[in-house]
Design an enzyme around this catalytic site. Structure first.
Site, short mmCIF file in Angstrom:
data_model
loop_
_atom_site.label_atom_id
_atom_site.label_comp_id
_atom_site.label_asym_id
_atom_site.label_seq_id
_atom_site.Cartn_x
_atom_site.Cartn_y
_atom_site.Cartn_z
N HIS A 306 20.35 0.74 -37.63
CA HIS A 306 21.71 1.08 -38.03
C HIS A 306 22.18 2.26 -37.22
O HIS A 306 21.39 3.16 -36.92
CB HIS A 306 21.74 1.42 -39.53
CG HIS A 306 23.11 1.37 -40.11
ND1 HIS A 306 23.98 2.43 -40.03
CD2 HIS A 306 23.77 0.37 -40.76
CE1 HIS A 306 25.11 2.08 -40.61
NE2 HIS A 306 25.02 0.85 -41.06
N ASP A 363 21.74 -5.89 -44.64
CA ASP A 363 21.80 -7.32 -44.36
C ASP A 363 20.44 -8.00 -44.37
O ASP A 363 20.36 -9.22 -44.31
CB ASP A 363 22.44 -7.56 -42.99
CG ASP A 363 23.90 -7.19 -43.01
OD1 ASP A 363 24.54 -7.44 -44.05
OD2 ASP A 363 24.40 -6.66 -42.02
N1 ACO Z 1 15.34 -4.60 -33.01
C1 ACO Z 1 14.69 -4.07 -31.95
N2 ACO Z 1 15.08 -2.95 -31.31
C2 ACO Z 1 16.18 -2.33 -31.77
C3 ACO Z 1 16.91 -2.82 -32.88
C4 ACO Z 1 16.45 -3.99 -33.50
N3 ACO Z 1 17.10 -4.51 -34.55
N4 ACO Z 1 17.97 -2.01 -33.13
C5 ACO Z 1 17.92 -1.05 -32.20
N5 ACO Z 1 16.84 -1.24 -31.38
C6 ACO Z 1 16.41 -0.36 -30.28
C7 ACO Z 1 17.31 -0.56 -29.07
O1 ACO Z 1 16.77 -1.53 -28.19
C8 ACO Z 1 17.35 0.81 -28.48
O2 ACO Z 1 16.15 1.00 -27.73
P1 ACO Z 1 16.15 1.95 -26.43
O3 ACO Z 1 16.50 3.32 -26.91
O4 ACO Z 1 14.76 1.83 -25.92
O5 ACO Z 1 17.20 1.39 -25.51
C9 ACO Z 1 17.28 1.75 -29.67
O6 ACO Z 1 16.64 0.99 -30.71
C10 ACO Z 1 18.65 2.22 -30.16
O7 ACO Z 1 19.46 1.07 -30.33
P2 ACO Z 1 21.03 1.06 -30.07
O8 ACO Z 1 21.48 -0.37 -29.92
O9 ACO Z 1 21.36 2.03 -28.97
O10 ACO Z 1 21.55 1.67 -31.44
P3 ACO Z 1 23.00 1.51 -32.01
O11 ACO Z 1 23.18 2.61 -32.99
O12 ACO Z 1 24.01 1.38 -30.93
O13 ACO Z 1 22.94 0.08 -32.75
C11 ACO Z 1 22.74 -1.64 -34.34
C12 ACO Z 1 22.84 -0.12 -34.10
C13 ACO Z 1 23.88 -2.38 -33.61
C14 ACO Z 1 22.90 -1.93 -35.83
C15 ACO Z 1 21.37 -2.13 -33.83
O14 ACO Z 1 20.32 -1.48 -34.52
C16 ACO Z 1 21.20 -3.65 -33.94
O15 ACO Z 1 21.64 -4.38 -33.05
N6 ACO Z 1 20.58 -4.15 -35.05
C17 ACO Z 1 20.48 -5.56 -35.29
C18 ACO Z 1 21.80 -6.09 -35.84
C19 ACO Z 1 22.05 -5.68 -37.26
O16 ACO Z 1 21.19 -5.79 -38.14
N7 ACO Z 1 23.30 -5.22 -37.52
C20 ACO Z 1 23.72 -4.85 -38.88
C21 ACO Z 1 24.15 -3.46 -38.95
S1 ACO Z 1 24.51 -3.04 -40.63
C22 ACO Z 1 26.09 -3.60 -40.90
O17 ACO Z 1 26.90 -3.79 -40.04
C23 ACO Z 1 26.42 -3.82 -42.29
#
Ligand code: ACO
Length: 428
Positions: A306, A363
């Site tokens: 998140h 979720d």
């Molecule tokens: N699985 C594996 N790796 C992940 C995940 C994941 N679900 N989420 C983040 N990471 C990793 C990224 O690859 C990144 O790694 P790096 O630093 O080596 O590049 C690091 O963690 C940070 O991730 P970002 O994408 O930069 O974080 P951001 O805050 O932009 O994204 C997000 C948050 C979009 C929710 C992300 O965690 C994700 O895509 N999760 C899966 C989708 C999801 O469950 N979304 C629901 C959100 S809750 C809602 O909207 C109600």
């Protein structure tokens, strides 16, 4: 405002920016004069360090895993409140007294029906249309049906539009479902609760009476409360940005629905369940964990991570308990729930997820519950939109009443071609 400043030094000059203090949470420094004084903008794609507005509605402490609505912890609201009570709280700032709750519930129940012409409007969609596509279209179309609540300068019209949106959203979502399965639309039954009425309009048929299962009703109520608002997330910011131009409330909420649809936001519950189904067996979990950690593989664990929570999403805890309750009540054992629990355990003890502070979000378990209740996966995000409408209208009202509100107009760091002269086609 505090008496402290942040000083920015550039080209031998100092510029001071006042530090503003909220009631709780990080301070901000006010850069509104920055461009006028320095000729520079701030650069913050994704708004990771930007407070776009002042708000008194929802507070999140992502490090501690805290979510408060008007100061009340989400788990207390999910346990003790009705959805109408939370809606009133978000809109008006305080928990309603008995008579206020009665009047509010009555008002909402009197707006549940849709203009009859809208039933015809549904027939313009293909039967296999995604419910979110229908929701965007129908909610946007409300502005063509309810002209008497589109004057945003009139507080009374704004409140009527808010009531209409909260009241009609279950009817709109249920009709989207009914349309997709080819069953007749059911009119609302205002003797039922907000959630009970929605369940009946979705799963009932005109040929038979429908008895609302209290455990399912309670689970739905909790799901709606857990999704009601979440500070300045992408869809709420979209609603505020759309509303900042003076667009009517129905158009603004349709914009919020469009944004919510994306898999990185509201679409994640659908994606999470699809992922759990694809994994299918606890034996395959290590393979998927390895893929999630592989930099060259775009796969992510859906329902994990998140932008704000770097700890357990407090909503995920309530969801997990609710998933157990619903499956027990319905006498279902879903292998997907076993996969989810095992995946959570393995991920939470894995260095990659620990270092990046990736925890299950709201979720992760909601899909398991909704699936057990009988919703098809493509309805999941529509349910999220239904519940989040309350937060959207509360935030939209707050924005319109804010004397500091201006049209939202971000700037950019331009990296394209500087000015050049037009070249006729035969000379290119
Ligand atoms: N699985 C594996 N790796 C992940 C995940 C994941 N679900 N989420 C983040 N990471 C990793 C990224 O690859 C990144 O790694 P790096 O630093 O080596 O590049 C690091 O963690 C940070 O991730 P970002 O994408 O930069 O974080 P951001 O805050 O932009 O994204 C997000 C948050 C979009 C929710 C992300 O965690 C994700 O895509 N999760 C899966 C989708 C999801 O469950 N979304 C629901 C959100 S809750 C809602 O909207 C109600």
């Amino acid at each position: 405002m505090t008496d402290r400043n942040v000083t920015l030094s550039t080209e031998g000059k100092d510029f001071n920016y006042p530090i503003l203090e909220g009631s709780v949470g990080p301070e901000v420094f006010d850069v509104r004069k920055l461009y006028g004084q320095t000729g520079m903008f701030t650069y913050d794609p994704g708004f990771t360090s930007t407070a776009s507005c002042q708000s008194a509605i929802t507070y999140i402490d992502g490090e501690k895993g805290v979510l408060l609505h008007r100061g009340y912890p989400i788990d207390q609201l999910a346990e003790n409140s009705t959805f109408m009570e939370v809606a009133y709280l978000l809109l008006h700032g305080e928990l309603p007294k008995g008579s206020e709750l009665h009047d509010f519930t009555y008002t909402i129940s009197r707006h549940t029906m849709l203009h009859e012409q809208l039933a015809t409007f549904y027939r313009g969609f293909r039967r296999d249309a995604h419910p979110m596509a229908i929701m965007c279209g129908v909610v946007g179309a409300l502005s063509a049906f309810y002209h008497d609540s589109t004057d945003i300068t009139d507080p009374e019209q704004r409140m009527i539009a808010s009531h209409r949106l909260i009241a009609k959203m279950p009817t709109i979502a249920a009709m989207a479902y009914k349309y997709s399965v080819g069953q007749p639309f059911l009119y609302p039954d205002n003797s039922l609760s907000y959630t009970g009425n929605f369940l009946r309009m979705t799963f009932g048929v005109p040929a038979e009476p429908y008895a609302v299962n209290p455990v399912v009703e309670r689970a739905m109520r909790r799901i709606f409360i857990l999704h009601a608002d979440h500070e300045q997330n992408a869809s709420t910011s979209t609603v505020r940005l759309a509303g900042s131009s003076g667009a009517n409330p129905f158009a603004c909420i349709a914009a919020g629905i469009a944004c919510l649809w994306g898999p990185a936001h509201g679409g994640a519950n659908e994606a999470a369940l699809n992922m759990l189904r694809e994994i299918g067996d606890v034996k395959r979990i290590p393979e998927y964990i390895a893929r999630a950690k592989d930099k060259d593989d775009p796969f992510r664990l859906m329902g994990f991570g998140h932008r704000v929570y770097k700890n357990f999403d407090p909503r995920a805890k309530v969801m997990k308990a609710t998933a157990d309750e619903v499956l027990k009540e319905l006498g279902k054992s879903d292998p997907v729930l076993d996969v989810a629990k095992e995946l959570e355990q393995i991920a939470l003890s894995d260095d990659y997820f620990i270092e990046k502070k990736l925890y299950p979000n709201v979720d992760f378990y909601s899909g398991v519950i909704l699936n057990a209740i009988g919703f098809p996966t493509d309805m999941f995000t529509a349910l999220f939109a239904l519940a989040r409408t309350v937060g959207w209208v509360a935030q939209w009202n707050e924005m319109i009443s804010d004397p500091e509100q201006k049209i939202g107009r971000p700037r950019q760091l331009y990296v394209g071609q500087p000015q050049r002269d037009y070249v006729p086609v035969d000379k290119r």
